[in-house]
Structure formats: structure tokens, C-alpha cells
Scaffold this active site. Structure first.
Site, PDB file in Angstrom:
ATOM      1  N   HIS A 473       5.406  -7.400   2.429  1.00  0.00           N
ATOM      2  CA  HIS A 473       4.829  -6.119   2.835  1.00  0.00           C
ATOM      3  C   HIS A 473       5.050  -5.773   4.450  1.00  0.00           C
ATOM      4  O   HIS A 473       4.629  -4.506   4.640  1.00  0.00           O
ATOM      5  CB  HIS A 473       3.437  -6.105   2.462  1.00  0.00           C
ATOM      6  CG  HIS A 473       2.955  -4.580   1.807  1.00  0.00           C
ATOM      7  ND1 HIS A 473       3.306  -3.443   2.477  1.00  0.00           N
ATOM      8  CD2 HIS A 473       2.285  -4.289   0.961  1.00  0.00           C
ATOM      9  CE1 HIS A 473       2.602  -2.380   2.233  1.00  0.00           C
ATOM     10  NE2 HIS A 473       1.891  -2.945   0.948  1.00  0.00           N
ATOM     11  N   TYR A 589     -10.007   2.425  -2.229  1.00  0.00           N
ATOM     12  CA  TYR A 589      -9.095   2.620  -1.466  1.00  0.00           C
ATOM     13  C   TYR A 589      -7.859   3.009  -2.274  1.00  0.00           C
ATOM     14  O   TYR A 589      -7.402   2.830  -3.187  1.00  0.00           O
ATOM     15  CB  TYR A 589      -8.632   1.198  -0.974  1.00  0.00           C
ATOM     16  CG  TYR A 589      -7.429   1.110   0.193  1.00  0.00           C
ATOM     17  CD1 TYR A 589      -7.836   0.789   1.602  1.00  0.00           C
ATOM     18  CD2 TYR A 589      -6.180   1.410  -0.134  1.00  0.00           C
ATOM     19  CE1 TYR A 589      -6.853   0.663   2.328  1.00  0.00           C
ATOM     20  CE2 TYR A 589      -5.111   1.196   0.647  1.00  0.00           C
ATOM     21  CZ  TYR A 589      -5.422   0.888   1.795  1.00  0.00           C
ATOM     22  OH  TYR A 589      -4.266   1.070   2.873  1.00  0.00           O
ATOM     23  N   THR A 602       0.758   4.230   6.944  1.00  0.00           N
ATOM     24  CA  THR A 602      -0.244   4.709   5.659  1.00  0.00           C
ATOM     25  C   THR A 602      -1.626   4.991   6.185  1.00  0.00           C
ATOM     26  O   THR A 602      -2.016   4.657   7.456  1.00  0.00           O
ATOM     27  CB  THR A 602      -0.368   3.468   4.639  1.00  0.00           C
ATOM     28  OG1 THR A 602      -0.876   2.502   5.386  1.00  0.00           O
ATOM     29  CG2 THR A 602       0.797   3.043   4.063  1.00  0.00           C
TER      30      THR A 602
END
Length: 772
Positions: A473, A589, A602
Site C-alpha cells: 500500500h 472512515y 487520500t
């Protein structure tokens, strides 16, 4: 060892008669072609750098300006207002027989024209950056576009009309703005109000007021200073502190998985699928290197930042004791492959030519047919990448810093990507709901040692030809790997194809050197560390409950009849489902992107709002009129859409507070407010998966060509991780994760609540549903 001999360009032997040299023409030919290919890439990068550097200008536009200047001179018009004459006077005289007054005049006009051209490019870029800083279009009602926005859209189209390359807009994208502290504090307090009683809220309000008045002004000044200096005031810190400094295992906690088409099957032959898929991936990489991929555009006119794509290939996360490092190479000519406990190196090129899919199929089939057993310690070696980062860093330094272990590890870490040839079979059977969850679990963690979790991504090929990805990630977010995956699946299905027997098209070259087996010398002490990491990873994997399902009653098409966005519809349904599941609300979230800004990644949308909780409570009470419930739903939906737009336009909450917290740590300033905010657990972490970023095919024409999205592990030990893909007009895929060790959560139970919540909300608007 035949392949090793072929790789040697020359050998020599010392004899009584002297030294006997033996040259390998084939090897020298490969070296020569590799060099030519390398220089071609350099020249392409130089050319692209020039074209990108002058965008929206072009060599043609420069020539037009030069011709206009020269033409005006011949017409006795001085459009330079004396500047050409001034430049001509500054040029030296008498430098040779060709240095005539006419030559000096032409050179002066060329210099002037170049200056005008460069000033024009600068002006157009700054104008485009100013235009792209306008985000009012996002807040206008659908179908009610203002005249100002229409004029703005025309101007943006005019300034970006020339065919852009992938990175053409990078310098024209605006910087992510730093929100004001009062605005962020107000939005934060608004987001936690439905989660706190009056006493808790008053305490938090007091902490926030104290922070805003005393500590925040100093921290904000440093943050604003960083925003002026850095390209993006968030992204470097986000990558370092959220990802690279985390010492927890990557598997489940950070890496996520991606599924492929689940309703169609191109072939059942494992090696053939990989042959086409790997070939398509390297085709994509070549387009990436040449910047031939079109930038992703919102509404077809607003460019998204493309910088995350730079590290898609040839990238590995290197473990460190305190912080990891992302190692990115400019090129790699091989992939690393794992099968039955053995590691292999497979070359992607023969000389300068990319191997054809049929050649790659042959190479993967050679690995599948190889009967050799794993070397001692080799089988579970990749468990090191699934365990704790500190343990892996120490083992890497102790056992893999020299000799054959270093050479073999380099072959993996310097590979374009990693390939796992699994012995299990997985696929989605609509008649067997558990099949999708088992498929997801296999992609998320496998058996804990058949994925190299440090690579930017691992391509996983199951025995029956089903595929998927496991993705690290830190280097990028999910839409980036989704872009690659859409291209690869579309290219494989609609361009490369298969024979009637399921093999890759074409005839392979049997003279290709076989894949190279990597050699290890793993001592007993290292095997103990590997086993320890494996036990940690196994405990983590066994604790994950994953429930994946396809929601069939309706999809995006019928949601729009409720006059709301599909994402808001699903998010409100998640709030209703969570309340029914746990009997309370929680901090939620939802990931949104900030790629309209340079190097944006993000932002968090806090989707548990006062409006959504009011709707949920009214639904649960069951005593409200349908019209009242519809009104509450529309208010909640409107609120959610507004928050999502604020997050996308740089006015979010969490990234700003995160950066203020880091500044406070750098300055040694204590802030009880920031400490509490940053320690709040996200018990419901959600993400919508992007699709159809590139139009490889028409979805209406091929409705069964649906990928099922992907998923991730739960963020909190007593929480849920939910990802969803609104996969067309008539279906939604959900991926729900939780932990067996928590007595409060159950992924399948929550999934059933989500199903019911979607149906209940649809019933409010009397939306007709298909048979489920």
C-alpha cells in the site's frame, strides 16, 4: 546449468600454449541488443521530458512563432518593438565566413521567438493552474450548471486541447491548500457530535478551543511554510509515518487484494493465463515509460495527478529497524516466481524483444513441470515478509547481506513484480456464496509464505487459471493498481486471446533458456527466524474473518432513481447496518482521493454524521411516516455528498490534524486535543473501489465482464473493514473483514445486515428490485 553458460559472453582457459579465449556470439548479441534497448529508452525519456516540459506548447507552435517573427520582418513590421535589433547588437561580430548580418538577424529572431514562446507557455500553464484551482463545479446540482462553470469548462478544454502525455499536467496542477484551523476544528467537532453525550462533547469542545487559541497558530505557521516549500504538505509525511514507519506485519494490516473477472473464464490453463497477463503488464509498463497512457480526467476535462504511477513496477519495500524504504528501479527485465516452495527468475526479454505470450506460457509451464524440491529453509522464506518488520530487517541484515543469499534476494527485490503459482484452485460460483470469500482469503494472505508482501504487487495464479493481486500500500492507493488491472484484463480478453484449446496464440521458441532457479544457503538460525515469522503470520491470518458477497437485487441504475449518489446510498446503508449489528454508532472512515492536487493521495470522509444517525434512529424506531424517512434520508445523503466534495477539494479534517500533530512532535509541543484525536479508533473503515477508469470495452455490451473489486483487513481489532464495488447497473460486490478474536464482530452477520439495510432503504422510495 545450460542457461548459466549461455549467459557468459566469453570464457578463457590458461594452457601451456597461452590463454585460450572463447567468445559466445549469442551472449554478445544479447548484450548488444540490451544496450541498444537501454539507449532507446533513454532517448524516449529525453524526448518525453522535452515535450512534457513545454506542454501545452509544442515544437510546431515554436516553429509557428519563429515563422511569424521572420515573416513580419520581411513585411517591414517589427513586432518585437526593437528587441530583435537589441539582441542582434549583443551578438558577437566576425565569427567566420558564415556569420553574415543575415545569419545574425535570423538568430536574433529565433532567440526572440523562443523567448515569446516560453513566456506564452508559462502564461498558459499559470492560467491553467488558476483554472484548475476552481472547484465550484463540484458543488453544483446535477443538471444545473452555472454560466460561470460553463465558461470555465470551455477555457480548461481550450488550454488542454492538445493531446497530453501521462505527466503533461503535473506542473499545472494546484498545490493542496492548508485549511484554516477554525474551519477544521468546527468540522471535527461536528463529526464527533453524534458519537458523544453532552458531557463528553463539552470536554472535547473545551480541548479543541484551547488548542485553537493557544497551540494551533504556531503549528499552522510551520505547516503553511511547508506547503509553500513542498509539492504537497501531506503526502511525504503520510507515506513515511502511516506506512513506512509502521512495524506491524504488512499482511492483512496494510496490503490489500484485487479480484479479476468472476463471471467469465478465458481459460483454465494456469501457465497460459499468466503468459497473456504478464505480457499485457509489460505492455502497460512500456506505455507508462513512454507516457502514452492518457491522464485520468474527471468529467473528461479535469486532470488527476499521475505521480503515483511512477513506482508501479520495479519497486520493493525494504525492511528497516525503525522505518522501511521504498526501492524503485528505472527498469527491470525479469519477474520473480514462486512455486511449490521454490523461487525462480524468469526473463521477460530476448535481447531487446519482449517475449511473446506463448513464450511466457512455455516458461511458466517449465516451472510447473520442474520436479526439484525446495532447498533447506527456502519453502517458507517469504514468511519473513509476512511477519514483523523489525524481525525481517534484522534477519535481512544478518543472513542476506552477502553471498548467494544476497544475489537471490536481489533477484526478487529487483524484479518487475512477483508471481505466485498456487497449487490450490479458487473461483466464484454464484451457487456457492462461500466460494467468493475463500477466493478473497487466498488473495489476502495465502498460506502466509507464498506471497512476497514487500513487492509493489504480487500476481497470483491459481491452479484452475483464476487470477488476482496482492498489493503493497505504501507506493500508491487502490485506484492506481485498478487502472493497471483494467488495462491488463481488457488487453488479455479483447486483444491477445487464446486458442480453442486454451493456450496462448502463436508458436513458442523452445530454444529459450529455461527459468533460472534461485540458490540459497539458509543457516539453521535463519530458519528459526523464518518459522517465528510464519507463526506470527499464521496467527494473524487465522484470526481474519472475510465475508464477500454479490448483492444482486439492484445496483447503480435503480439507486439513481432515489435521486442520490450511489456512494451516499451505500454509506448510509452501512450506518444503518452497523447500528443494527452493534446497537451503537462509531467513528467511520471512508477514503476519498485528493488527486486533483499535485501529488495528492487520500483524505478521510467521516461518514457517521448527525444527519445519518438521525435517519438511522428513525428507521430503527419504526414509527415515522415514509415521507419523513425520505426527507431524513435526503438530508443525510446531501450532507454526505457535501463532505465528500470538501474532502476531495482539500477541505477535509484528518490530514490537516495529522500534519499539525507531526509538527507538534517535531517542535516538542504537547497537545492533549491532538493526542486524543489521533488515538481514536476507526471501528468501521470503508472504501469504494474505482472501476472503468479506462474504456477497454463497453460495459453495456459485455455485462458479464465484471471484476469483483477487492478488500482489506479490519483496521481496529473490534471493528470492520468494508470495501464495495458498485459494479454496474444491477449489482454491488461487498468485501467485509473482521477478527474472530473479537466477540463483538461477525463479518457474515454484518454482511446480512448490509443486505437488509440496502433493501429497506430502497423500499422507502418504492424502487422495484430484481429477484435476489
Amino acid at each position: 546449468m545450460a542457461e548459466a553458460h549461455q549467459a557468459v559472453a566469453f570464457q578463457f582457459t590458461v594452457t601451456p600454449d597461452g590463454v585460450d579465449f572463447r567468445l559466445s556470439r549469442e551472449a554478445l548479441k544479447h548484450i548488444y541488443l540490451s544496450g541498444i534497448n537501454s539507449w532507446k529508452k533513454r532517448l524516449i525519456r529525453i524526448k518525453n521530458g522535452i515535450l512534457r516540459g513545454v506542454y501545452p506548447g509544442s515544437p510546431t507552435s515554436w516553429l509557428v512563432v519563429v515563422m511569424a517573427t521572420v515573416g513580419s520582418s520581411y513585411c517591414k513590421m517589427d513586432i518585437s518593438m526593437g528587441l530583435v535589433c537589441y539582441i542582434q547588437k549583443c551578438l558577437p561580430e566576425g565569427c567566420g565566413p558564415y556569420w553574415t548580418p543575415q545569419t545574425r538577424a535570423l538568430l536574433s529572431m529565433a532567440i526572440f521567438s523562443t523567448g515569446v514562446w516560453m513566456m506564452g507557455i508559462f502564461f498558459f500553464r499559470q492560467t491553467l493552474k488558476l483554472l484548475l484551482s476552481y472547484h465550484g463545479w463540484m458543488f453544483e446540482m446535477h443538471g444545473r450548471t452555472s454560466h460561470f462553470t460553463k465558461v470555465w469548462a470551455i477555457c480548461v478544454r481550450l488550454l488542454s486541447s492538445r493531446r497530453p502525455m501521462l505527466y503533461s499536467f503535473q506542473t499545472s496542477l494546484p498545490k493542496l491548500p492548508v485549511p484554516s484551523v477554525p474551519a477544521t476544528i468546527q468540522r471535527y467537532l461536528e463529526s464527533v457530535r453524534p458519537l458523544m453525550d453532552d458531557e463528553e462533547y463539552y470536554r472535547m469542545e473545551t480541548l479543541a478551543k484551547e488548542f485553537q487559541d493557544k497551540t494551533a497558530p504556531r503549528l499552522q505557521k510551520y505547516l503553511v511554510l511547508k506547503s509553500w516549500w513542498a509539492t504537497n504538505y501531506v503526502s511525504d509525511w503520510w507515506e513515511e509515518y502511516v506506512y513506512l514507519r509502521s512495524r506491524a506485519p504488512l499482511m492483512v494490516n496494510s496490503n490489500y487484494y484485487v479480484m479479476e473477472f468472476v463471471l467469465i473464464k478465458n481459460t483454465n490453463i494456469q501457465a497460459a493465463r499468466l503468459g497473456n497477463i504478464v505480457h499485457a503488464m509489460i505492455m502497460y509498463r512500456r506505455k507508462l515509460d513512454r507516457e502514452e497512457i492518457k491522464p485520468v480526467m474527471a468529467l473528461g476535462i479535469v486532470p488527476m495527478c499521475s505521480y503515483q504511477m511512477e513506482r508501479m513496477f520495479n519497486t520493493t519495500r525494504i525492511p528497516g529497524k525503525e522505518s522501511d524504504l521504498l526501492q524503485h528501479l528505472s527498469d527491470s527485465r525479469h519477474v520473480a516466481v514462486y512455486h511449490k516452495g521454490r523461487f525462480f527468475k524468469v526473463w521477460l526479454y530476448e535481447g531487446s524483444q519482449l517475449l511473446k505470450p506463448c513464450d511466457l506460457e512455455m516458461q511458466f509451464q517449465r516451472i510447473l513441470d520442474d520436479p526439484s524440491p525446495p532447498q533447506p529453509g527456502e519453502e517458507k522464506l517469504a514468511a519473513l515478509t509476512a511477519g514483523g518488520r523489525v524481525e525481517w530487517a534484522q534477519a535481512r541484515q544478518a543472513f542476506f547481506s552477502s553471498g548467494k543469499n544476497k544475489a537471490a534476494l536481489d533477484a526478487i527485490e529487483r524484479a518487475a513484480f512477483f508471481v505466485a503459482l498456487d497449487e490450490e484452485s479458487h473461483h466464484y460460483d454464484p451457487e456457492d456464496e462461500a466460494s467468493l470469500s475463500l477466493y478473497g482469503k487466498a488473495l489476502l494472505h495465502g498460506n502466509c509464505y507464498n506471497r512476497w508482501f514487500d513487492k509493489s504487487f504480487t500476481v497470483i495464479a491459481f491452479k484452475n487459471g483464476q487470477l488476482g493481486l496482492n498489493t503493497e500500500h505504501a507506493w500508491a492507493d487502490a485506484p492506481i493498481i485498478g487502472h493497471l488491472w483494467e488495462f491488463v484484463l481488457g488487453t488479455e480478453t479483447f486483444h491477445l486471446g487464446y486458442t480453442e484449446t486454451g493456450h496462448c496464440l502463436g508458436k513458442p521458441n523452445p530454444m529459450l533458456a529455461a527459468p533460472q532457479r534461485l540458490q540459497w544457503d539458509i543457516p539453521e538460525q535463519c530458519r528459526t527466524v523464518i518459522e517465528s515469522s510464519y507463526q506470527v503470520a499464521t496467527a494473524l491470518a487465522d484470526d481474519v474473518e472475510l465475508y464477500c458477497f454479490q448483492f444482486l437485487p439492484f445496483g447503480k441504475g435503480l439507486i439513481k432513481k432515489c435521486r442520490t449518489s450511489p456512494d451516499a446510498f451505500v454509506q448510509i446503508a452501512l450506518q444503518l447496518a452497523h447500528f443494527r449489528d452493534r446497537g451503537k454508532f462509531c467513528l467511520t472512515y471512508e477514503a476519498s482521493m485528493t488527486r486533483m492536487f499535485r501529488e495528492g493521495r487520500t483524505e478521510t470522509v467521516r461518514s457517521c454524521t448527525s444527519e445519518s444517525t438521525a435517519f438511522v434512529q428513525a428507521m430503527v424506531e419504526g414509527s415515522h411516516m415514509k415521507a419523513d424517512l425520505q426527507d431524513l434520508f435526503r438530508k443525510a445523503s446531501k450532507k454526505h455528498q457535501n463532505m465528500y466534495r470538501l474532502a476531495m477539494t482539500g477541505a477535509g479534517i484528518d490530514r490537516h490534524l495529522f500534519c499539525l500533530y507531526l509538527v507538534s512532535k517535531y517542535l516538542g509541543v504537547s497537545s492533549p486535543f491532538l493526542a486524543e484525536v489521533l488515538s481514536e479508533p476507526w471501528r468501521l473503515s470503508t472504501s469504494q473501489i474505482a472501476q472503468f477508469q479506462i474504456r477497454m470495452f463497453e460495459p453495456d455490451k459485455y455485462p458479464n465482464h465484471l471484476a469483483a473489486g477487492g478488500g482489506f483487513g479490519p483496521v481496529a481489532d473490534d471493528g470492520y473493514g468494508v470495501s464495495y464495488m458498485i459494479a454496474g447497473e444491477n449489482t454491488i460486490f461487498f468485501h467485509i473483514s473482521s477478527k474472530f478474536s473479537s466477540s463483538e464482530t461477525n463479518a457474515q452477520r454484518f454482511g446480512n445486515h448490509i443486505r437488509q439495510a440496502l433493501l429497506d432503504i430502497a423500499d422507502l422510495f418504492q424502487v422495484p428490485k430484481a429477484d435476489s
